[in-house]
Motif scaffolding. Structure first.
Motif, PDB file in Angstrom:
ATOM      1  N   LEU A  63       0.838  -1.195   0.000  1.00 44.22           N
ATOM      2  CA  LEU A  63       0.000   0.000   0.000  1.00 44.22           C
ATOM      3  C   LEU A  63       0.872   1.244   0.000  1.00 44.22           C
ATOM      4  O   LEU A  63       1.881   1.328   0.712  1.00 44.22           O
ATOM      5  N   PRO A  64       0.501   2.243  -0.808  1.00 48.81           N
ATOM      6  CA  PRO A  64       1.307   3.464  -0.863  1.00 48.81           C
ATOM      7  C   PRO A  64       1.174   4.280   0.408  1.00 48.81           C
ATOM      8  O   PRO A  64       0.170   4.202   1.122  1.00 48.81           O
ATOM      9  N   GLN A  65       2.185   5.060   0.685  1.00 52.43           N
ATOM     10  CA  GLN A  65       2.142   5.977   1.810  1.00 52.43           C
ATOM     11  C   GLN A  65       1.680   7.345   1.326  1.00 52.43           C
ATOM     12  O   GLN A  65       2.087   7.801   0.253  1.00 52.43           O
ATOM     13  N   PRO A  66       0.822   8.009   2.073  1.00 56.91           N
ATOM     14  CA  PRO A  66       0.352   9.320   1.652  1.00 56.91           C
ATOM     15  C   PRO A  66       1.493  10.343   1.701  1.00 56.91           C
ATOM     16  O   PRO A  66       2.481  10.115   2.411  1.00 56.91           O
ATOM     17  N   PRO A  67       1.360  11.425   0.949  1.00 57.71           N
ATOM     18  CA  PRO A  67       0.172  11.795   0.181  1.00 57.71           C
ATOM     19  C   PRO A  67       0.170  11.157  -1.209  1.00 57.71           C
ATOM     20  O   PRO A  67       1.196  11.037  -1.848  1.00 57.71           O
ATOM     21  N   TYR A  68      -0.997  10.759  -1.657  1.00 61.45           N
ATOM     22  CA  TYR A  68      -1.189  10.309  -3.032  1.00 61.45           C
ATOM     23  C   TYR A  68      -2.633  10.591  -3.428  1.00 61.45           C
ATOM     24  O   TYR A  68      -3.495  10.851  -2.579  1.00 61.45           O
ATOM     25  N   VAL A  69      -2.892  10.563  -4.722  1.00 63.73           N
ATOM     26  CA  VAL A  69      -4.203  10.915  -5.268  1.00 63.73           C
ATOM     27  C   VAL A  69      -4.677   9.768  -6.156  1.00 63.73           C
ATOM     28  O   VAL A  69      -3.868   9.152  -6.861  1.00 63.73           O
ATOM     29  N   LEU A  70      -5.976   9.488  -6.135  1.00 60.30           N
ATOM     30  CA  LEU A  70      -6.585   8.522  -7.039  1.00 60.30           C
ATOM     31  C   LEU A  70      -7.435   9.268  -8.065  1.00 60.30           C
ATOM     32  O   LEU A  70      -8.205  10.160  -7.698  1.00 60.30           O
ATOM     33  N   ALA A  82     -14.044   2.527  -4.562  1.00 58.14           N
ATOM     34  CA  ALA A  82     -13.970   1.253  -3.849  1.00 58.14           C
ATOM     35  C   ALA A  82     -12.636   1.092  -3.137  1.00 58.14           C
ATOM     36  O   ALA A  82     -12.578   0.596  -2.005  1.00 58.14           O
ATOM     37  N   VAL A  83     -11.565   1.507  -3.784  1.00 54.37           N
ATOM     38  CA  VAL A  83     -10.241   1.402  -3.169  1.00 54.37           C
ATOM     39  C   VAL A  83     -10.152   2.299  -1.940  1.00 54.37           C
ATOM     40  O   VAL A  83      -9.721   1.877  -0.858  1.00 54.37           O
ATOM     41  N   ALA A  84     -10.568   3.556  -2.099  1.00 50.48           N
ATOM     42  CA  ALA A  84     -10.489   4.490  -0.977  1.00 50.48           C
ATOM     43  C   ALA A  84     -11.386   4.047   0.175  1.00 50.48           C
ATOM     44  O   ALA A  84     -10.997   4.113   1.345  1.00 50.48           O
ATOM     45  N   ARG A  85     -12.573   3.577  -0.147  1.00 50.26           N
ATOM     46  CA  ARG A  85     -13.509   3.125   0.889  1.00 50.26           C
ATOM     47  C   ARG A  85     -12.952   1.916   1.635  1.00 50.26           C
ATOM     48  O   ARG A  85     -13.033   1.835   2.872  1.00 50.26           O
ATOM     49  N   SER A  86     -12.360   0.985   0.904  1.00 52.03           N
ATOM     50  CA  SER A  86     -11.785  -0.199   1.527  1.00 52.03           C
ATOM     51  C   SER A  86     -10.645   0.174   2.473  1.00 52.03           C
ATOM     52  O   SER A  86     -10.539  -0.360   3.588  1.00 52.03           O
ATOM     53  N   LEU A  87      -9.787   1.089   2.050  1.00 52.97           N
ATOM     54  CA  LEU A  87      -8.669   1.513   2.900  1.00 52.97           C
ATOM     55  C   LEU A  87      -9.167   2.199   4.158  1.00 52.97           C
ATOM     56  O   LEU A  87      -8.658   1.949   5.261  1.00 52.97           O
ATOM     57  N   GLU A  88     -10.167   3.064   4.016  1.00 54.27           N
ATOM     58  CA  GLU A  88     -10.695   3.755   5.187  1.00 54.27           C
ATOM     59  C   GLU A  88     -11.331   2.776   6.163  1.00 54.27           C
ATOM     60  O   GLU A  88     -11.140   2.879   7.381  1.00 54.27           O
ATOM     61  N   PRO A  93      -3.881   4.077   5.709  1.00 51.20           N
ATOM     62  CA  PRO A  93      -3.749   5.420   5.130  1.00 51.20           C
ATOM     63  C   PRO A  93      -4.370   5.478   3.729  1.00 51.20           C
ATOM     64  O   PRO A  93      -3.988   4.725   2.840  1.00 51.20           O
ATOM     65  N   GLY A  94      -5.343   6.333   3.568  1.00 52.68           N
ATOM     66  CA  GLY A  94      -6.023   6.462   2.294  1.00 52.68           C
ATOM     67  C   GLY A  94      -5.480   7.611   1.475  1.00 52.68           C
ATOM     68  O   GLY A  94      -4.534   8.307   1.871  1.00 52.68           O
ATOM     69  N   PRO A  95      -6.066   7.835   0.318  1.00 49.68           N
ATOM     70  CA  PRO A  95      -5.616   8.924  -0.540  1.00 49.68           C
ATOM     71  C   PRO A  95      -5.928  10.286   0.071  1.00 49.68           C
ATOM     72  O   PRO A  95      -6.892  10.450   0.822  1.00 49.68           O
ATOM     73  N   SER A  96      -5.116  11.257  -0.287  1.00 49.19           N
ATOM     74  CA  SER A  96      -5.376  12.627   0.151  1.00 49.19           C
ATOM     75  C   SER A  96      -6.503  13.261  -0.644  1.00 49.19           C
ATOM     76  O   SER A  96      -7.107  14.234  -0.197  1.00 49.19           O
ATOM     77  N   LEU A  97      -6.773  12.705  -1.822  1.00 44.92           N
ATOM     78  CA  LEU A  97      -7.835  13.209  -2.679  1.00 44.92           C
ATOM     79  C   LEU A  97      -8.290  12.076  -3.593  1.00 44.92           C
ATOM     80  O   LEU A  97      -7.467  11.322  -4.112  1.00 44.92           O
ATOM     81  N   VAL A  98      -9.602  11.948  -3.773  1.00 45.96           N
ATOM     82  CA  VAL A  98     -10.168  11.039  -4.763  1.00 45.96           C
ATOM     83  C   VAL A  98     -10.807  11.891  -5.848  1.00 45.96           C
ATOM     84  O   VAL A  98     -11.664  12.734  -5.556  1.00 45.96           O
ATOM     85  N   ALA A  99     -10.383  11.689  -7.088  1.00 49.41           N
ATOM     86  CA  ALA A  99     -10.936  12.422  -8.224  1.00 49.41           C
ATOM     87  C   ALA A  99     -11.682  11.439  -9.113  1.00 49.41           C
ATOM     88  O   ALA A  99     -11.162  10.375  -9.453  1.00 49.41           O
ATOM     89  N   VAL A 100     -12.904  11.788  -9.472  1.00 45.54           N
ATOM     90  CA  VAL A 100     -13.721  10.934 -10.329  1.00 45.54           C
ATOM     91  C   VAL A 100     -14.170  11.745 -11.537  1.00 45.54           C
ATOM     92  O   VAL A 100     -14.562  12.907 -11.411  1.00 45.54           O
ATOM     93  N   PRO A 168     -20.323   6.928   2.587  1.00 42.12           N
ATOM     94  CA  PRO A 168     -19.468   8.000   2.077  1.00 42.12           C
ATOM     95  C   PRO A 168     -18.009   7.834   2.489  1.00 42.12           C
ATOM     96  O   PRO A 168     -17.693   7.215   3.509  1.00 42.12           O
ATOM     97  N   LEU A 169     -17.149   8.408   1.681  1.00 43.08           N
ATOM     98  CA  LEU A 169     -15.735   8.489   2.013  1.00 43.08           C
ATOM     99  C   LEU A 169     -15.507   9.600   3.039  1.00 43.08           C
ATOM    100  O   LEU A 169     -16.352  10.465   3.251  1.00 43.08           O
ATOM    101  N   ARG A 170     -14.325   9.578   3.640  1.00 42.95           N
ATOM    102  CA  ARG A 170     -13.881  10.717   4.437  1.00 42.95           C
ATOM    103  C   ARG A 170     -12.977  11.630   3.615  1.00 42.95           C
ATOM    104  O   ARG A 170     -12.796  12.796   3.950  1.00 42.95           O
ATOM    105  N   ALA A 171     -12.412  11.093   2.551  1.00 46.90           N
ATOM    106  CA  ALA A 171     -11.472  11.851   1.728  1.00 46.90           C
ATOM    107  C   ALA A 171     -12.184  12.939   0.941  1.00 46.90           C
ATOM    108  O   ALA A 171     -13.357  12.794   0.577  1.00 46.90           O
ATOM    109  N   PRO A 172     -11.488  14.035   0.649  1.00 47.01           N
ATOM    110  CA  PRO A 172     -12.053  15.046  -0.246  1.00 47.01           C
ATOM    111  C   PRO A 172     -12.279  14.456  -1.637  1.00 47.01           C
ATOM    112  O   PRO A 172     -11.568  13.541  -2.060  1.00 47.01           O
TER     113      PRO A 172
END
Length: 250
Positions: A63-70, A82-88, A93-100, A168-172
């Motif tokens: 798993l990557p160490q933050p900060p990283y973005v999806l 799904a990835v960010a939700r699973s990590l949380e 440590p999840g992404p600093s930002l999820v972009a869709v 919901p995610l916690r990530a922005p």
């Protein structure tokens, strides 16, 4: 700053090939290739959430160490969620930002979600409407024989990810739509605000469902990565992401 990129249904990673030049030297593009295409074309395709997460850990771990973005485009947006939700949920440590981008939220009604088992002609009609079929593609040609099976399984994966979406995610969230997208325009994409408890930034770019092929999206993501990097180095500011423009709406 690493930017992990998840492609749309039926695609490999070629759409991200030219992104490094637009993203700049301080952002490392990490395209994520799913099995069943390109260099992994001989591997069985994935149609379920659990198998997806296991494959990502096996081929792209640790798993990557933050900060990283999806960033995920269309189907890739559901994968990024799904990835960010699973990590949380796992307390990792999840992404600093999820972009869709070009991806209706999990609770939206999507015509293609139930299209995996349609006859070829009906499925091709739907795919043509969203611009997924290359122009002048002959019926029964190479594209239809090679791509349609991959797209069908990717649609099954998308359906499974929508069914598994459980909160919901916690990530922005950075939510990006194309101004001429017939299936995931700005009004549809606005529904993503229900899928995070963090800040949400919405941007509209020129183009249809496949606006990722143009130059505006990587430039937008480059700015977003710079904002993330700046916020990671600054004292906590709850509204900082919302108040920092990453791109003017077009």
């Amino acid at each position: 700053m690493r930017l992990y990129c998840f492609p749309h249904a039926g695609a490999g990673v070629s759409a991200f090939r030219r992104w490094p030049a637009s993203l700049g030297p301080k952002v490392q593009t990490v395209p994520v290739l799913l099995p069943g295409r390109d260099a992994r074309r001989r591997e069985p395709r994935i149609t379920g959430r659990r198998a997806l997460l296991a494959d990502l850990l096996r081929h792209h771990g640790p798993l990557p160490q933050p900060p990283y973005v999806l960033y995920g485009h269309s189907l890739g947006g559901l994968i990024a969620y799904a990835v960010a939700r699973s990590l949380e949920q796992a307390g990792r440590p999840g992404p600093s930002l999820v972009a869709v981008g070009a991806c209706p939220p999990p609770d939206a009604t999507v015509r293609l979600s139930d299209a995996a088992d349609l006859p070829d002609d009906a499925l091709l009609t739907l795919l043509t409407e969203v611009g997924a079929v290359p122009p002048d593609t002959p019926a029964g040609g190479v594209w239809q024989r090679t791509a349609l099976a991959v797209i069908r399984d990717d649609l099954r994966l998308g359906g499974a990810l929508r069914e598994a979406a459980d909160g919901p995610l916690r990530a922005p969230l950075l939510v990006v739509s194309g101004d001429a997208d017939p299936s995931a325009g700005p009004e549809v994409m606005a529904g993503w605000s229900r899928w995070t408890t963090g800040p949400v930034v919405r941007r509209t770019l020129p183009g249809d469902h496949f606006f990722l092929r143009g130059p505006a999206l990587p430039r937008l993501l480059s700015r977003a990565c710079r904002v993330v990097r700046r916020l990671e180095a600054a004292p906590p500011a709850p509204t900082a992401l919302e108040d920092t423009p990453v791109e003017d709406t077009q």
